[in-house]
Design a protein around this motif. Structure first.
Motif, PDB file in Angstrom:
ATOM      1  N   GLU A 211      33.595  76.889   0.275  1.00  6.50           N
ATOM      2  CA  GLU A 211      32.840  76.216   0.916  1.00  6.50           C
ATOM      3  C   GLU A 211      33.253  75.687   1.941  1.00  6.50           C
ATOM      4  O   GLU A 211      32.815  74.999   3.410  1.00  6.50           O
ATOM      5  CB  GLU A 211      33.021  75.036  -0.332  1.00  6.50           C
ATOM      6  CG  GLU A 211      31.721  75.375  -1.759  1.00  6.50           C
ATOM      7  CD  GLU A 211      31.294  74.239  -2.257  1.00  6.50           C
ATOM      8  OE1 GLU A 211      32.117  73.130  -2.028  1.00  6.50           O
ATOM      9  OE2 GLU A 211      29.895  74.198  -2.982  1.00  6.50           O
ATOM     10  N   ARG A 212      34.996  75.540   2.177  1.00  4.75           N
ATOM     11  CA  ARG A 212      35.465  75.012   3.302  1.00  4.75           C
ATOM     12  C   ARG A 212      35.428  75.107   4.325  1.00  4.75           C
ATOM     13  O   ARG A 212      35.511  74.925   5.666  1.00  4.75           O
ATOM     14  CB  ARG A 212      37.024  74.949   2.778  1.00  4.75           C
ATOM     15  CG  ARG A 212      37.409  73.655   1.854  1.00  4.75           C
ATOM     16  CD  ARG A 212      36.685  72.158   2.515  1.00  4.75           C
ATOM     17  NE  ARG A 212      37.320  71.010   1.704  1.00  4.75           N
ATOM     18  CZ  ARG A 212      36.519  69.796   1.671  1.00  4.75           C
ATOM     19  NH1 ARG A 212      36.882  69.330   3.877  1.00  4.75           N
ATOM     20  NH2 ARG A 212      36.673  68.812   0.704  1.00  4.75           N
ATOM     21  N   THR A 214      32.832  77.833   5.844  1.00  2.00           N
ATOM     22  CA  THR A 214      31.510  78.126   6.208  1.00  2.00           C
ATOM     23  C   THR A 214      30.443  77.376   5.548  1.00  2.00           C
ATOM     24  O   THR A 214      30.550  77.043   4.325  1.00  2.00           O
ATOM     25  CB  THR A 214      30.940  79.712   6.620  1.00  2.00           C
ATOM     26  OG1 THR A 214      29.824  79.808   6.929  1.00  2.00           O
ATOM     27  CG2 THR A 214      30.999  80.075   4.723  1.00  2.00           C
ATOM     28  N   ALA A 215      29.605  76.900   6.568  1.00  2.00           N
ATOM     29  CA  ALA A 215      28.307  76.595   5.651  1.00  2.00           C
ATOM     30  C   ALA A 215      26.741  77.548   5.312  1.00  2.00           C
ATOM     31  O   ALA A 215      25.556  77.454   5.062  1.00  2.00           O
ATOM     32  CB  ALA A 215      27.413  75.071   6.678  1.00  2.00           C
ATOM     33  N   ASN A 216      27.642  78.999   6.076  1.00  2.00           N
ATOM     34  CA  ASN A 216      26.353  79.827   6.231  1.00  2.00           C
ATOM     35  C   ASN A 216      26.887  80.335   4.387  1.00  2.00           C
ATOM     36  O   ASN A 216      27.350  81.324   3.626  1.00  2.00           O
ATOM     37  CB  ASN A 216      26.527  80.949   7.130  1.00  2.00           C
ATOM     38  CG  ASN A 216      25.650  82.638   6.741  1.00  2.00           C
ATOM     39  OD1 ASN A 216      25.496  82.162   5.617  1.00  2.00           O
ATOM     40  ND2 ASN A 216      25.991  82.694   8.028  1.00  2.00           N
ATOM     41  N   ASP A 277      33.520  65.227  10.052  1.00  2.00           N
ATOM     42  CA  ASP A 277      33.485  63.644   9.298  1.00  2.00           C
ATOM     43  C   ASP A 277      33.160  62.266  10.467  1.00  2.00           C
ATOM     44  O   ASP A 277      33.786  61.665  10.762  1.00  2.00           O
ATOM     45  CB  ASP A 277      35.219  63.544   8.669  1.00  2.00           C
ATOM     46  CG  ASP A 277      35.839  64.144   7.956  1.00  2.00           C
ATOM     47  OD1 ASP A 277      34.791  64.695   6.850  1.00  2.00           O
ATOM     48  OD2 ASP A 277      36.584  64.629   8.472  1.00  2.00           O
TER      49      ASP A 277
END
Lengths: 277, 294
Positions: A211-212, A214-216, A277
């Motif tokens: 999860e940290r 990639t957003a794919n 962020d």
């Protein structure tokens, strides 16, 4: 060290361990992605601890501890699925089932009075996997991987967007029960490598690391499997050439991967000028 | 009850069905109940293709249940409902659905285009990539809601308005005939409320798509709503906005004195402070968990 490794890999137990480790890692990495996205760490713990009960119970009556583990965690999954109809109730249901199951496990352990076996289940004993166990692990792994493959898209939909998924006709409730069963199988597998107490190392850390990075979503699944493989295979190989336990190495490698993703990825983004962020 | 008379004005005349095009949806004496609790009863109304229906009422009055009945997720206790010419069926591809903005987890591995893509293949079993044709549909759906600039961003890091645009693209990517929207404006600020309403209203006008729009505040949709249905305490009234949102009708629905005021183009419904304590123009919204209307 390389020589020692080659020498050790000549042994059947080491080969069994490595094959079992690879199977377990693929299952754990796949499942981990969804465990993290569905916030199910507590359920993972419950499945593992009642698996411990099943395992000790089966030893008591002279059956395979691996089969007992699988039975215990599948039964727990069934109970959580059947009783935990409402999401806000689920935490309490999980806690209630887990507490009672662990109580039984303590009794079984006391009855057959072989604490070494109990410790193997609690901390993992991949190097003690027999050929029969290996066959069982392989069977369970195949069923779980095929099952996850079949429900991959609706499971993804139901995980990230349950309300719309239901509106679009995805059988959300059925999917969550099926996933719970896959999770139970994955837990029973992962316990072989890292034990009941370190179960989250294989079922949370890989998914959380992915999860940290990639957003794919597809890439995240592949990354999660990659981290689980790296930690498991790396852990087994390191343990073969040293005297420290497999679980320790697996937990450490997984943790280092997570730290690198947690702090390395934002730093990399900053270097490339992407705002975070 | 005076309210029930409105039923007649709401539908198309009986007996001319053959000459008139099929209604987009039609409730006929429909009653929905969870156990002993009746959510609404004897609901009858017809919505024609291309119409924009606003579903109004206080929280817990069964607005979401109305959508669930249309989706085939909540069976009726009695009466019938037809959707696009047949009984409701789960996963009807001709129905798009826009939920209220709930916000995604910040770290969920999902980009805008993945969310829209789930609208194409999320319900299919197995795994696999979208075909070239499907990817093109995703692209044009993103284009239609002007979401392409942030389509590759993680959805958890987008603003509420951006997320809702993506949800509209997701609902429209299958080229539906009917769009069901459940409080899509909740917890959005005024500017986004306007943008989202425009997107949905314009789609309805351009494509002659039917819209059922659940909202606790009628004001953002006043310019688009062809008719409204107001549900409260198991009762309902349906018709044109100026027929339903009157002091007389609303007092009948609430069985208490209620005044409907029109102030600067906005409609405000006011009851006695000591009474039911409702106010459909209230700015706060309390999301109802799905299926938890008991």
């Amino acid at each position: 060290m390389i020589h020692q490794l080659v020498y050790m890999l000549g042994y059947g137990f080491a080969q069994n361990a490595l094959v079992a480790g690879i199977l377990v890692a693929v299952v754990a990495g796949l499942v981990s992605r969804f465990v993290v996205a569905r916030n199910m760490s507590f359920a993972v713990h419950a499945l593992a601890e009642v698996g411990f009960t099943g395992s000790t119970g089966f030893i008591l009556i002279g059956l395979s501890p691996v089969l007992g583990l699988l039975t215990g965690s599948l039964l727990t999954a069934f109970f959580i699925g059947a009783l935990g109809v409402r999401i806000r109730e689920r935490d309490a249901v999980v806690g209630v089932v887990m507490a009672f199951g662990l109580g039984l496990g303590v009794l079984f352990t006391a009855l057959y009075a072989r604490y070494a076996t109990a410790i193997a289940i609690l901390f993992g004993a991949i190097t003690e996997v027999s050929l029969g166990d290996l066959m069982l692990l392989a069977g369970v792994a195949v069923v779980t991987i095929v099952g996850l493959g079949v429900m991959y898209r609706p499971l993804t939909f139901a995980t990230v967007d349950p309300v719309v998924a239901e509106a679009r006709g995805v059988p959300v409730r059925l999917i969550s029960i099926l996933f719970l069963l896959m999770l139970a199988a994955a837990v029973a597998e992962a316990v072989q490598v890292v034990g009941v107490l370190l179960i989250l190392t294989l079922l949370i850390t890989p998914g959380a690391t992915a999860e940290r990075l990639t957003a794919n979503p597809g890439l995240a699944t592949v990354t999660s499997v990659g981290v689980a493989l790296l930690a498991t295979v790396g852990g087994i190989l390191l343990a073969l050439v040293s005297s420290w336990p497999v679980s320790f190495y697996v937990a450490t490698i997984a943790f280092v991967c997570y730290l690198a993703a947690r702090f390395g990825a934002p730093a990399l983004e900053r270097l490339q000028g992407v705002p975070t962020d | 009850m005076s309210v029930d008379r409105r039923r007649r004005g709401a539908g198309i005349p009986a007996g001319t069905a053959a000459s008139v095009e099929e209604p987009a949806m039609c409730f006929d004496r429909a009653t929905l109940a969870y156990g002993d609790r009746v959510v609404w009863s004897e609901l009858s109304m017809t919505v024609r293709p291309g119409e924009f229906l606003a579903v109004l009422g206080p929280n817990g009055s069964g607005k979401t249940s109305l959508l669930r009945a249309l989706l085939g997720l909540a069976p009726l206790a009695s009466g019938s409902v037809d959707v696009l010419g047949g009984p409701p069926q789960r996963g009807n591809p001709a129905i798009g659905y826009v939920p209220q903005h709930a916000g995604f987890d910040r770290d969920v591995p999902l980009r805008g285009r993945d969310l829209v893509g789930l609208g194409v293949d999320g319900h299919r079993w197995g795994f696999g990539r979208l075909s070239r044709a499907d990817r093109a549909r995703v692209e044009s759906a993103l284009e239609a809601v002007a979401a392409r600039p942030y389509a590759d961003e993680p959805v958890g890091r987008l603003s509420g308005g951006e997320q809702q645009r993506l949800r509209i693209a997701q609902a429209l990517v299958g080229d539906p005939k009917l769009l069901l929207c459940d409080e899509p404006l909740a917890s959005l600020d005024m500017r986004y409320q306007q943008e989202i309403t425009e997107l949905i209203g314009d789609w309805s006008r351009d494509k002659r798509g039917t819209v059922v729009f659940v909202t606790h505040d009628v004001n953002p949709v006043l310019g688009y709503a062809d008719r409204v249905v107001f549900v409260v305490n198991g009762r309902w009234a349906a018709g044109r906005t100026d027929e339903v949102l009157t002091s007389e009708t609303m007092s009948g629905l609430y069985e208490a004195p209620v005044e409907v005021l029109r102030v600067r183009g906005r409609i405000v419904v006011v009851g006695e402070a000591s009474g039911a304590g409702f106010d459909i123009d209230e700015p706060h919204h309390f999301p109802e968990p799905v299926g938890a209307h008991q």
